[in-house]
Scaffold this motif. Structure first.
Motif: not given
Length: 152
Positions: A65-74, A24-38
């Motif tokens: 971490v992101d989460f998704e929980m689906p629901f089936a509705l009419d 009933n639940l999906s999890t999406y962990p993430s680790l991100t490194f960014s560098r910008v130089h101008d």
């Protein structure tokens, strides 16, 4: 005639992410490194005034971490989404350091949204975020995005 000057800009991003799909639940962990130089070289503007060289760099490390929980509705399929991130950033203002007010910061971010598909060509989604939670500067940014699509 437009003013011309030389400079360089680059962006590098490295990310590691995953997914775990439960019943009933999906999890999406993430680790991100960014560098910008101008970097912009000094130049003379059209009025003959010297515009000094400028340099700025930003590094950012985000763990979340992101989460998704689906629901089936009419009426169709509804998915509720939410996430939480911790972000560390460091700014090196270089020659532009007079404009940099905070060189290092730690902050939090929250996301909340939904996706809906009625199965007959109508889809909609919305997402909101709050970024800057707990930062020393007290600056918090908010954002909202919404979309609708009708296929016919």
């Amino acid at each position: 005639m437009p003013e011309q000057f030389e400079g360089t800009r680059w962006l590098a991003t490295l990310a590691v992410s995953g997914a775990h799909h439960g019943e009933n639940l999906s999890t999406y962990p993430s680790l991100t490194f960014s560098r910008v130089h101008d970097r912009q070289d000094a130049y003379l503007n059209s009025a003959g005034a010297l515009v000094p060289a400028q340099r700025i760099a930003l590094s950012e490390l985000s763990l979340g971490v992101d989460f998704e929980m689906p629901f089936a509705l009419d009426a169709g399929d509804l998915t509720i989404t939410w996430g939480v991130s911790g972000i560390m950033s460091q700014i090196d203002g270089g020659e532009a350091s007079a404009f940099v007010t905070e060189e290092e910061s730690v902050r939090g971010r929250l996301d909340l949204g939904y996706m809906f598909d009625n199965g007959r060509g109508l889809t909609s989604n919305a997402r909101a975020f709050m970024d800057g939670i707990g930062s020393r500067s007290g600056l918090v940014s908010y954002g909202v995005e919404a979309g609708f699509q009708l296929e016919f």
